[in-house]
Motif scaffolding. Structure first.
Motif, PDB file in Angstrom:
ATOM      1  N   GLU A  58      13.375  12.792 -20.086  1.00 56.17           N
ATOM      2  CA  GLU A  58      12.604  13.177 -18.900  1.00 56.17           C
ATOM      3  C   GLU A  58      12.810  12.235 -17.730  1.00 56.17           C
ATOM      4  OE1 GLU A  58       7.924  13.442 -18.006  1.00 56.17           O
ATOM      5  OE2 GLU A  58       8.704  14.909 -19.405  1.00 56.17           O
ATOM      6  N   ASN A  59      13.034  10.987 -17.996  1.00 55.85           N
ATOM      7  CA  ASN A  59      13.187  10.023 -16.910  1.00 55.85           C
ATOM      8  C   ASN A  59      14.644   9.759 -16.556  1.00 55.85           C
ATOM      9  OD1 ASN A  59      10.384   9.548 -16.525  1.00 55.85           O
ATOM     10  ND2 ASN A  59      10.379   8.323 -18.399  1.00 55.85           N
ATOM     11  N   ALA A  62       6.260  19.659  -4.664  1.00 54.04           N
ATOM     12  CA  ALA A  62       5.068  18.839  -4.458  1.00 54.04           C
ATOM     13  C   ALA A  62       3.829  19.505  -5.048  1.00 54.04           C
ATOM     14  CB  ALA A  62       4.857  18.583  -2.966  1.00 54.04           C
ATOM     15  N   GLU A  63       3.692  20.814  -4.851  1.00 52.42           N
ATOM     16  CA  GLU A  63       2.538  21.535  -5.397  1.00 52.42           C
ATOM     17  C   GLU A  63       2.552  21.522  -6.917  1.00 52.42           C
ATOM     18  OE1 GLU A  63       1.806  24.926  -1.941  1.00 52.42           O
ATOM     19  OE2 GLU A  63       3.294  25.277  -3.509  1.00 52.42           O
ATOM     20  N   THR A  64       3.737  21.701  -7.496  1.00 55.18           N
ATOM     21  CA  THR A  64       3.863  21.693  -8.950  1.00 55.18           C
ATOM     22  C   THR A  64       3.514  20.323  -9.512  1.00 55.18           C
ATOM     23  OG1 THR A  64       5.598  23.376  -8.826  1.00 55.18           O
ATOM     24  CG2 THR A  64       5.428  22.131 -10.878  1.00 55.18           C
ATOM     25  N   ALA A  65       3.997  19.286  -8.859  1.00 59.89           N
ATOM     26  CA  ALA A  65       3.679  17.917  -9.291  1.00 59.89           C
ATOM     27  C   ALA A  65       2.171  17.679  -9.244  1.00 59.89           C
ATOM     28  CB  ALA A  65       4.405  16.908  -8.401  1.00 59.89           C
ATOM     29  N   GLU A  66       1.527  18.151  -8.188  1.00 58.18           N
ATOM     30  CA  GLU A  66       0.080  17.999  -8.042  1.00 58.18           C
ATOM     31  C   GLU A  66      -0.660  18.758  -9.134  1.00 58.18           C
ATOM     32  OE1 GLU A  66      -3.655  16.985  -6.374  1.00 58.18           O
ATOM     33  OE2 GLU A  66      -1.659  16.205  -5.893  1.00 58.18           O
ATOM     34  N   ALA A  67      -0.226  19.978  -9.409  1.00 57.59           N
ATOM     35  CA  ALA A  67      -0.894  20.803 -10.407  1.00 57.59           C
ATOM     36  C   ALA A  67      -0.756  20.236 -11.813  1.00 57.59           C
ATOM     37  CB  ALA A  67      -0.340  22.226 -10.370  1.00 57.59           C
ATOM     38  N   LEU A  68       0.383  19.596 -12.093  1.00 57.43           N
ATOM     39  CA  LEU A  68       0.654  19.089 -13.438  1.00 57.43           C
ATOM     40  C   LEU A  68       0.392  17.595 -13.586  1.00 57.43           C
ATOM     41  CD1 LEU A  68       3.961  21.028 -14.255  1.00 57.43           C
ATOM     42  CD2 LEU A  68       1.601  21.647 -14.814  1.00 57.43           C
ATOM     43  N   SER A  69      -0.008  16.953 -12.491  1.00 53.33           N
ATOM     44  CA  SER A  69      -0.298  15.505 -12.514  1.00 53.33           C
ATOM     45  C   SER A  69       0.922  14.695 -12.948  1.00 53.33           C
ATOM     46  CB  SER A  69      -1.489  15.207 -13.434  1.00 53.33           C
ATOM     47  OG  SER A  69      -2.629  15.925 -13.035  1.00 53.33           O
ATOM     48  N   ILE A  70       2.086  15.062 -12.429  1.00 50.69           N
ATOM     49  CA  ILE A  70       3.311  14.313 -12.700  1.00 50.69           C
ATOM     50  C   ILE A  70       4.013  14.055 -11.359  1.00 50.69           C
ATOM     51  CG2 ILE A  70       3.625  15.264 -15.022  1.00 50.69           C
ATOM     52  CD1 ILE A  70       5.647  17.229 -13.900  1.00 50.69           C
ATOM     53  N   GLU A  87       7.104  14.140  -8.526  1.00 55.67           N
ATOM     54  CA  GLU A  87       8.048  15.160  -8.075  1.00 55.67           C
ATOM     55  C   GLU A  87       9.399  14.997  -8.770  1.00 55.67           C
ATOM     56  OE1 GLU A  87       8.313  15.944  -3.875  1.00 55.67           O
ATOM     57  OE2 GLU A  87       6.252  15.269  -3.543  1.00 55.67           O
ATOM     58  N   SER A  88       9.786  13.751  -9.036  1.00 55.06           N
ATOM     59  CA  SER A  88      11.052  13.512  -9.745  1.00 55.06           C
ATOM     60  C   SER A  88      11.017  14.136 -11.130  1.00 55.06           C
ATOM     61  CB  SER A  88      11.325  12.015  -9.855  1.00 55.06           C
ATOM     62  OG  SER A  88      11.574  11.453  -8.588  1.00 55.06           O
ATOM     63  N   ASN A  89       9.877  14.008 -11.814  1.00 46.33           N
ATOM     64  CA  ASN A  89       9.757  14.604 -13.140  1.00 46.33           C
ATOM     65  C   ASN A  89       9.784  16.121 -13.080  1.00 46.33           C
ATOM     66  OD1 ASN A  89       9.764  12.289 -14.655  1.00 46.33           O
ATOM     67  ND2 ASN A  89       7.547  12.138 -14.842  1.00 46.33           N
ATOM     68  N   VAL A 109      13.468  17.045 -12.813  1.00 46.10           N
ATOM     69  CA  VAL A 109      14.192  16.834 -14.068  1.00 46.10           C
ATOM     70  C   VAL A 109      13.810  17.910 -15.082  1.00 46.10           C
ATOM     71  CG1 VAL A 109      14.444  15.301 -16.047  1.00 46.10           C
ATOM     72  CG2 VAL A 109      14.518  14.369 -13.743  1.00 46.10           C
ATOM     73  N   ARG A 110      12.508  18.173 -15.194  1.00 45.85           N
ATOM     74  CA  ARG A 110      12.054  19.187 -16.148  1.00 45.85           C
ATOM     75  C   ARG A 110      12.590  20.573 -15.780  1.00 45.85           C
ATOM     76  NH1 ARG A 110       5.693  17.876 -17.620  1.00 45.85           N
ATOM     77  NH2 ARG A 110       5.964  15.661 -18.071  1.00 45.85           N
ATOM     78  N   LEU A 111      12.616  20.868 -14.487  1.00 43.12           N
ATOM     79  CA  LEU A 111      13.100  22.172 -14.054  1.00 43.12           C
ATOM     80  C   LEU A 111      14.577  22.340 -14.372  1.00 43.12           C
ATOM     81  CD1 LEU A 111      12.403  24.830 -12.622  1.00 43.12           C
ATOM     82  CD2 LEU A 111      13.097  23.731 -10.481  1.00 43.12           C
TER      83      LEU A 111
END
Length: 231
Positions: free
Chosen positions: A113-114, A166-174, A176-178, A181-183
């Motif tokens: 992931e990182n 940015a919205e996805t990172a906010e919703a998942l509490s992770i 933006e880089s993660n 990578v996950r996507l």
């Protein structure tokens, strides 16, 4: 104005979620219905990507909405209301998942992931994933649901709901880089899964169906006949 009239006015005038939130906090509870109807699809998709169970999703959605209402005064407007609500639903779904007492083997996190973020990172489905028919959409849905939860949720929020990074990172509490990578990893896994699911019917791909076959044969035979007559 009646509650029904207020709902209709909100729809007609296209009030922003933030305006509706303010009015709900001022005591117009009926308007909360509009917030739910506007966000039902996104909240459902987010929870379904985690739980993979329709009945349980409905329970979690209801709980998420109740929690959102109870904590509505904590919404500060720093993110969109839909993102804030999705985060509550995601957290509620993850709590439900944890309450089962065990993690699905498919839901184990990806060790890489990182890793460095591959470039370029696509923000949309590749052509083979861009399904328009009901059959293809069903195949795509099942393929997404077969992925580990970490990737299911990211691909649903980014590609299906078209939320920003940015919205996805906010919703998942992770970070933006993660998310990126996950996507990227989700796209790789989804492509593999789609090819695997399609493998059984690969022999039927690009079929030259009977009607087309008859049409071509008839056309060629007619042309051959005309040529033979001319000679």
């Amino acid at each position: 104005m009646s509650s029904l009239g207020m709902l209709e006015r909100a729809r007609m005038e296209g009030w922003a979620d933030e305006e509706i939130v303010r009015r709900v906090l001022d005591g117009d509870l009926a308007l909360f219905e509009l917030l739910m109807r506007r966000n039902n699809q996104r909240v459902y998709r987010a929870t379904r990507s985690i739980l993979r169970d329709d009945a349980e999703c409905e329970d979690v959605m209801q709980e998420a909405y109740v929690r959102a209402y109870e904590h509505l005064n904590q919404f500060e407007g720093r993110a969109q209301f839909s993102t804030w609500l999705t985060r509550i639903a995601v957290n509620e779904a993850l709590r439900r998942l944890a309450a089962r007492g065990r993690m699905d083997p498919l839901d184990m996190p990806y060790d890489g992931e990182n890793d460095a973020i591959p470039e370029p990172v696509s923000n949309a489905f590749t052509p083979e994933m861009n399904a328009s028919s009901a059959e293809a959409a069903s195949l795509l849905e099942q393929a997404i649901l077969s992925l580990p939860q970490t990737y299911r949720t990211v691909i649903v929020l980014r590609d299906v709901e078209e939320m920003s990074t940015a919205e996805t990172a906010e919703a998942l509490s992770i970070t933006e880089s993660n998310v990126k990578v996950r996507l990227h990893r989700a796209h790789e896994l989804l492509r593999e899964e789609l090819y695997a699911r399609a493998g059984a019917s690969a022999a039927q791909a690009f079929g030259f169906h009977a009607v087309r076959c008859d049409r071509v044969v008839a056309s060629v035979m007619a042309r051959l006949g005309a040529t033979r007559s001319a000679s």
